[in-house]
Design a protein around this motif. Structure first.
Motif, mmCIF file in Angstrom:
data_model
loop_
_atom_site.group_PDB
_atom_site.id
_atom_site.type_symbol
_atom_site.label_atom_id
_atom_site.label_comp_id
_atom_site.label_asym_id
_atom_site.label_seq_id
_atom_site.Cartn_x
_atom_site.Cartn_y
_atom_site.Cartn_z
ATOM 1 N N TYR A 37 -115.894 118.699 -55.683
ATOM 2 C CA TYR A 37 -115.322 117.165 -56.314
ATOM 3 C C TYR A 37 -114.142 116.946 -55.890
ATOM 4 C CZ TYR A 37 -119.832 116.935 -59.293
ATOM 5 O OH TYR A 37 -120.824 116.843 -59.863
ATOM 6 N N GLN A 39 -111.035 114.026 -56.722
ATOM 7 C CA GLN A 39 -110.438 113.394 -57.713
ATOM 8 C C GLN A 39 -109.145 112.607 -57.204
ATOM 9 O OE1 GLN A 39 -108.242 115.132 -61.273
ATOM 10 N NE2 GLN A 39 -109.552 113.603 -62.604
ATOM 11 N N SER A 42 -105.596 108.525 -60.104
ATOM 12 C CA SER A 42 -105.860 107.236 -60.769
ATOM 13 C C SER A 42 -107.192 106.896 -60.751
ATOM 14 C CB SER A 42 -104.719 106.440 -60.715
ATOM 15 O OG SER A 42 -103.464 106.889 -61.121
ATOM 16 N N ARG A 43 -108.004 107.785 -60.103
ATOM 17 C CA ARG A 43 -109.392 107.199 -59.853
ATOM 18 C C ARG A 43 -110.447 108.243 -60.194
ATOM 19 N NH1 ARG A 43 -109.966 105.096 -53.938
ATOM 20 N NH2 ARG A 43 -112.231 104.797 -54.717
ATOM 21 N N GLN A 44 -111.638 107.985 -60.429
ATOM 22 C CA GLN A 44 -112.620 108.780 -60.846
ATOM 23 C C GLN A 44 -113.120 110.162 -59.920
ATOM 24 O OE1 GLN A 44 -114.706 105.075 -62.727
ATOM 25 N NE2 GLN A 44 -115.970 106.592 -63.112
ATOM 26 N N MET A 45 -113.524 110.905 -60.674
ATOM 27 C CA MET A 45 -113.944 112.321 -59.783
ATOM 28 C C MET A 45 -115.385 111.931 -59.342
ATOM 29 S SD MET A 45 -113.551 116.207 -60.646
ATOM 30 C CE MET A 45 -112.777 115.742 -62.068
ATOM 31 N N LEU A 47 -118.330 113.528 -56.458
ATOM 32 C CA LEU A 47 -118.989 114.662 -55.773
ATOM 33 C C LEU A 47 -118.955 114.429 -54.253
ATOM 34 C CD1 LEU A 47 -120.747 117.217 -55.780
ATOM 35 C CD2 LEU A 47 -122.836 115.641 -55.319
ATOM 36 N N PHE A 91 -111.716 120.000 -56.408
ATOM 37 C CA PHE A 91 -112.237 121.039 -57.582
ATOM 38 C C PHE A 91 -113.524 121.533 -57.030
ATOM 39 C CE2 PHE A 91 -109.315 120.559 -60.998
ATOM 40 C CZ PHE A 91 -108.820 119.030 -61.035
ATOM 41 N N PHE A 105 -115.547 125.195 -63.480
ATOM 42 C CA PHE A 105 -114.693 124.491 -62.383
ATOM 43 C C PHE A 105 -113.452 125.614 -61.940
ATOM 44 C CE2 PHE A 105 -115.667 120.202 -61.841
ATOM 45 C CZ PHE A 105 -116.165 119.747 -62.966
ATOM 46 N N THR A 107 -109.354 126.007 -60.708
ATOM 47 C CA THR A 107 -108.190 125.057 -61.162
ATOM 48 C C THR A 107 -107.875 124.133 -60.207
ATOM 49 O OG1 THR A 107 -106.787 126.909 -59.953
ATOM 50 C CG2 THR A 107 -107.176 127.315 -62.304
ATOM 51 N N ARG B 9 -107.991 104.086 -71.361
ATOM 52 C CA ARG B 9 -107.532 104.786 -70.170
ATOM 53 C C ARG B 9 -106.207 105.655 -70.802
ATOM 54 N NH1 ARG B 9 -108.577 103.955 -65.000
ATOM 55 N NH2 ARG B 9 -107.493 105.876 -64.713
ATOM 56 N N LEU B 41 -104.848 124.593 -65.033
ATOM 57 C CA LEU B 41 -106.071 124.849 -65.651
ATOM 58 C C LEU B 41 -107.368 124.325 -65.262
ATOM 59 C CD1 LEU B 41 -104.714 125.229 -69.194
ATOM 60 C CD2 LEU B 41 -104.686 127.062 -67.479
ATOM 61 N N GLY B 42 -107.314 123.473 -64.290
ATOM 62 C CA GLY B 42 -108.549 122.626 -63.963
ATOM 63 C C GLY B 42 -109.277 121.899 -65.273
ATOM 64 N N PHE B 105 -118.530 111.150 -63.359
ATOM 65 C CA PHE B 105 -117.531 111.288 -64.294
ATOM 66 C C PHE B 105 -117.034 109.941 -64.827
ATOM 67 C CE2 PHE B 105 -116.243 115.527 -64.624
ATOM 68 C CZ PHE B 105 -117.086 116.201 -63.902
ATOM 69 N N GLY B 106 -116.346 109.935 -65.690
ATOM 70 C CA GLY B 106 -115.762 108.444 -66.251
ATOM 71 C C GLY B 106 -114.134 108.725 -65.767
ATOM 72 N N PRO B 107 -113.578 107.546 -65.979
ATOM 73 C CA PRO B 107 -112.189 107.539 -65.398
ATOM 74 C C PRO B 107 -110.910 108.331 -66.111
ATOM 75 C CG PRO B 107 -112.461 105.514 -66.783
ATOM 76 C CD PRO B 107 -113.919 106.396 -66.691
#
Lengths: 115, 114
Positions: A37, A39, A42-45, A47, A91, A105, A107, B9, B41-42, B105-107
């Motif tokens: 994944y 990330q 400041s944006r969404q994770m 796939l 990740f 997940f 780290t 947020r 820590l992920g 996922f959400g933001p």
């Protein structure tokens, strides 16, 4: 219990170059799924790529490919022709095939693509 | 496209306050998850839910509770916020069956507890 290890907290790569992110995992399961994944800041994770453990062929998605070594329990992500938009946290995640839909997940690896 | 939204947020709360984090998904997904993300820590699973009114503890449920009264909404509750709960909170959802392997996922909500 399953564990996922990403040993590179931070990496950098020059634009247009290739970079490989490492991921190792530990499990006694024979069937499972592995994921990468992304990330962005400041944006969404989202796939990037997934691999079914029963498939020997390594998954590819455009510039992203994996090197899946089941015996070694290794699942690295290769990004070819790196672009500035690839700058993100990456990740690695593990999911058992049977039972729950839970992920384990790693780290994370912070990748910075340099202009 | 699947959309997962989170109510805030950024959130700043005081120690001892009761805090509600809301998550809504619009794709009729059966599974919903709450994670906590901390540097080094992920992502760690707090709670997850397979269906309405069903919940299961994840790896770090202490100090948290959840509620899922409707399929599209999954709430995370900090009964009495503490400074060590300052973190980024991510909600995710996935469908049941084979397609449920991918989580959306959400933001994220960045919570600061003072």
């Amino acid at each position: 219990a399953q564990t996922v290890t990403q040993s590179q907290p931070e990496m950098s790569v020059q634009e247009a170059e290739t970079v490989t992110l490492s991921c190792t995992y530990d499990t006694s399961e024979s069937n499972y799924y592995l994921f990468w994944y992304k990330q962005p800041p400041s944006r969404q994770m989202i796939l990037v790529i997934r691999q079914e453990a029963y498939k020997q062929q390594n998954a590819t998605e455009n510039r992203f490919s994996v090197n899946f070594q089941k015996a070694a329990k290794s699942f690295s992500l290769k990004i070819s022709d790196s672009q500035l938009g690839d700058t993100a946290m990456y990740f690695c995640a593990f999911m058992k095939q049977a039972g729950t839909y839970k992920y384990i997940f790693g780290t994370g690896t912070r990748l910075k693509v340099l202009a | 496209d699947v959309k997962v939204t989170q109510s805030s947020r950024y959130l700043v709360k005081r120690t001892g306050e009761k805090v509600f984090l809301e998550c809504v998904q619009d794709m009729d997904h059966e599974n919903m998850f709450w994670y906590r993300q901390d540097p080094g820590l992920g992502l760690r699973l707090i709670y997850f839910s397979y269906d309405v009114k069903m919940k299961e503890k994840g790896d770090i449920p202490e100090g948290y509770s959840v509620s899922r009264e409707k399929k599209e909404r999954f709430s995370l509750i900090l009964e009495s916020a503490s400074t060590n709960q300052t973190s980024m909170y991510l909600c995710a959802s996935s469908s049941g069956g084979p397609a449920g392997r991918e989580q959306f996922f959400g933001p994220g909500t960045r919570l600061t507890v003072l």
